[in-house]
Write a protein that holds these residues in place. Structure first.
Motif, mmCIF file in Angstrom:
data_model
loop_
_atom_site.group_PDB
_atom_site.id
_atom_site.type_symbol
_atom_site.label_atom_id
_atom_site.label_comp_id
_atom_site.label_asym_id
_atom_site.label_seq_id
_atom_site.Cartn_x
_atom_site.Cartn_y
_atom_site.Cartn_z
ATOM 1 N N TYR A 1 -6.600 20.565 1.963
ATOM 2 C CA TYR A 1 -7.997 20.110 1.500
ATOM 3 C C TYR A 1 -8.651 20.764 2.901
ATOM 4 O O TYR A 1 -8.466 20.820 3.794
ATOM 5 C CB TYR A 1 -8.351 19.085 1.712
ATOM 6 N N GLY B 1 -0.723 10.400 -10.231
ATOM 7 C CA GLY B 1 -1.966 9.831 -9.527
ATOM 8 C C GLY B 1 -1.312 8.640 -8.751
ATOM 9 O O GLY B 1 -1.182 7.939 -8.273
ATOM 10 N N ALA B 2 -2.398 8.661 -7.495
ATOM 11 C CA ALA B 2 -3.330 7.332 -7.031
ATOM 12 C C ALA B 2 -3.014 5.501 -7.933
ATOM 13 O O ALA B 2 -2.190 4.844 -7.836
ATOM 14 C CB ALA B 2 -4.410 7.183 -6.455
ATOM 15 N N LYS B 3 -3.648 6.040 -9.365
ATOM 16 C CA LYS B 3 -3.213 4.203 -9.929
ATOM 17 C C LYS B 3 -2.361 4.454 -10.190
ATOM 18 O O LYS B 3 -2.162 3.175 -10.714
ATOM 19 C CB LYS B 3 -4.771 5.011 -11.355
ATOM 20 N N ARG C 1 -4.241 13.367 1.364
ATOM 21 C CA ARG C 1 -6.085 13.747 -0.100
ATOM 22 C C ARG C 1 -5.664 12.305 -1.183
ATOM 23 O O ARG C 1 -6.646 11.736 -1.632
ATOM 24 C CB ARG C 1 -5.431 14.966 -1.429
ATOM 25 N N LEU C 2 -5.016 11.764 -1.139
ATOM 26 C CA LEU C 2 -4.384 10.271 -2.531
ATOM 27 C C LEU C 2 -5.004 8.950 -1.080
ATOM 28 O O LEU C 2 -5.593 8.468 -1.365
ATOM 29 C CB LEU C 2 -3.013 9.996 -2.477
ATOM 30 N N ARG C 3 -4.804 9.557 0.165
ATOM 31 C CA ARG C 3 -5.709 8.619 0.865
ATOM 32 C C ARG C 3 -6.970 7.622 1.315
ATOM 33 O O ARG C 3 -7.782 7.489 1.567
ATOM 34 C CB ARG C 3 -4.785 8.768 2.551
ATOM 35 N N ASN C 4 -7.039 9.602 0.760
ATOM 36 C CA ASN C 4 -9.224 9.624 0.573
ATOM 37 C C ASN C 4 -9.674 9.797 -0.057
ATOM 38 O O ASN C 4 -10.806 10.301 -0.233
ATOM 39 C CB ASN C 4 -9.063 10.826 1.966
ATOM 40 N N ASP C 5 -9.218 9.813 -1.140
ATOM 41 C CA ASP C 5 -9.239 10.083 -2.434
ATOM 42 C C ASP C 5 -10.059 11.218 -2.589
ATOM 43 O O ASP C 5 -10.869 11.121 -3.265
ATOM 44 C CB ASP C 5 -10.590 8.405 -2.990
ATOM 45 N N LEU C 6 -9.804 12.212 -2.281
ATOM 46 C CA LEU C 6 -9.645 13.443 -2.395
ATOM 47 C C LEU C 6 -9.522 14.394 -3.599
ATOM 48 O O LEU C 6 -8.988 14.118 -4.299
ATOM 49 C CB LEU C 6 -9.038 14.739 -0.923
ATOM 50 N N PRO C 7 -10.072 14.929 -4.244
ATOM 51 C CA PRO C 7 -9.542 15.744 -5.322
ATOM 52 C C PRO C 7 -8.108 16.602 -5.158
ATOM 53 O O PRO C 7 -8.110 16.769 -4.266
ATOM 54 C CB PRO C 7 -11.095 16.893 -6.010
ATOM 55 N N SER D 1 0.663 -1.580 -0.198
ATOM 56 C CA SER D 1 0.285 0.535 0.210
ATOM 57 C C SER D 1 0.510 1.215 -0.157
ATOM 58 O O SER D 1 1.658 1.513 0.809
ATOM 59 C CB SER D 1 -0.899 -0.227 1.362
#
Length: 368
Positions: free
Chosen positions: A366, A307-309, A337-343, A15
């Motif tokens: 954020y 990004g995350a992908k 932001r990446l952990r919480n899938d935020l824009p 992860s």
């Protein structure tokens, strides 16, 4: 790294938010802030309070790697970039490392010698390089704007080890300034990359010609830094096949495979690879390197920041840490932001290199 089933499963289970060991340094997550030029130093290469705030804002990264820091005046590439070759410069960085550590972060200084990617109007000196070959169809930054890349002065054989040792001198100062380690900038067509290149380096002595000759400078510079501060505090960044600043690599798998084989003896903190060549070559280099590997999925030609992908894709393929560059400019809280899938916010490209705090300290976390 062997490619057996257990290793494949371990990579698939990684992860981005796991802690990871960086040759003795514990990172709380697998997110690194990649080095990015922001030209916010003083004219004499001092780090500033704004720089301390900028890096401290991003201290939730598992690791921060600073912008390129020149190890000498002749090694400076762009105006208003910081140095680590005077007592005043060394002292000025202490405010940065203290601020990052006070916010719980870890920070490496990237040591960057520009080589031929410089200009007399910037440094007062003719740039140096492995050969007297200018970067073709290239303009470099100067105090008065873009100008054609000049023909560098070819380093004499006796001078080459001196330039290699400049990375070690800067590394020693970096530790004195409180950095956790250093990353040698071997990527993107600067001095180390120029020696690796077959068109920027047309030498016929021990530092040119064959693959063994072209990797020699990179190995000597890295070895000198390791001898100065220890392998656990030294990483290196590479961009196989990138061709940036007209530094063209040939025989990319063989060239970088040979380089990693030589670096394997130094017990480095990490190798930091940019995804600038084909995936098969990158995976081969991952398999060839037994130590920690950072992958930077972004590429200057791709308008969309990684990004995350992208991170998940490379973690599954054996990367230990993922570095993010442009995404960190406008998102100081990128990990959250990446952990919480935020824009993710978008950075204003017009303020990348303009100086001042606008587009530097004006991005916010954020609003949860």
């Amino acid at each position: 790294m062997a490619t057996n089933n257990s290793d494949t499963n371990a990579a698939a289970d990684r992860s981005l938010f796991d802690s990871v060991q960086l040759n003795g340094l514990t990172l709380p997550n697998r997110v690194a802030m990649a080095p990015m030029t922001r030209v916010r130093s003083t004219p004499d290469g001092l780090a500033t309070p704004s720089m301390a705030t900028y890096y401290a804002q991003r201290a939730t990264a598992g690791l921060i790697v600073t912008e390129g820091v020149q190890p000498s005046l002749v090694g400076q590439s762009n105006p208003l970039t910081p140095g680590l070759y005077t007592d005043e410069q060394t002292q000025s960085w202490k405010q940065v490392t203290h601020a990052v550590h006070a916010n719980g972060g870890r920070v490496f200084a990237q040591i960057m010698h520009g080589g031929r990617i410089s200009h007399p109007d910037t440094t007062g000196h003719q740039p140096v390089g492995p050969s007297a070959v200018a970067a073709r169809d290239t303009q470099v930054f100067t105090p008065s704007g873009l100008q054609p890349a000049p023909v560098p002065r070819e380093l004499a054989l006796a001078e080459v080890p001196e330039e290699a040792n400049s990375y070690a001198h800067a590394a020693t100062r970096a530790v004195e300034a409180g950095f956790d380690g250093v990353e040698l900038h071997g990527a993107n067509g600067y001095l180390i990359g120029q020696f690796l290149s077959s068109n920027a380096n047309v030498r016929t002595d021990a530092y040119g010609g064959s693959i063994a000759g072209r990797i020699r400078f990179a190995v000597e510079a890295t070895t000198a830094a390791v001898e100065a501060i220890g392998g656990a505090r030294v990483g290196i960044r590479l961009s196989p096949g990138a061709g940036i600043w007209d530094a063209i690599d040939e025989d990319v798998p063989e060239l970088y495979g040979a380089l990693l084989a030589e670096l394997a003896h130094l017990d480095l903190a990490y190798v930091h690879l940019e995804a600038t060549t084909d995936e098969a070559t990158l995976l081969g280099l991952r398999d060839a390197w037994d130590g920690t590997m950072i992958i930077n999925p972004g590429h200057p030609g791709n308008p969309t920041p990684a990004g995350a992908k992208d991170a998940a894709y490379w973690l599954e393929r054996g990367a230990d840490v993922i570095s993010f560059g442009r995404a960190y400019i406008a998102n100081p809280d990128l990990v959250e932001r990446l952990r919480n899938d935020l824009p993710l916010d978008e950075a204003d490209t017009k303020t990348y290199y303009t100086g001042g705090d606008t587009g530097y300290l004006t991005y916010r976390s954020y609003a949860y």
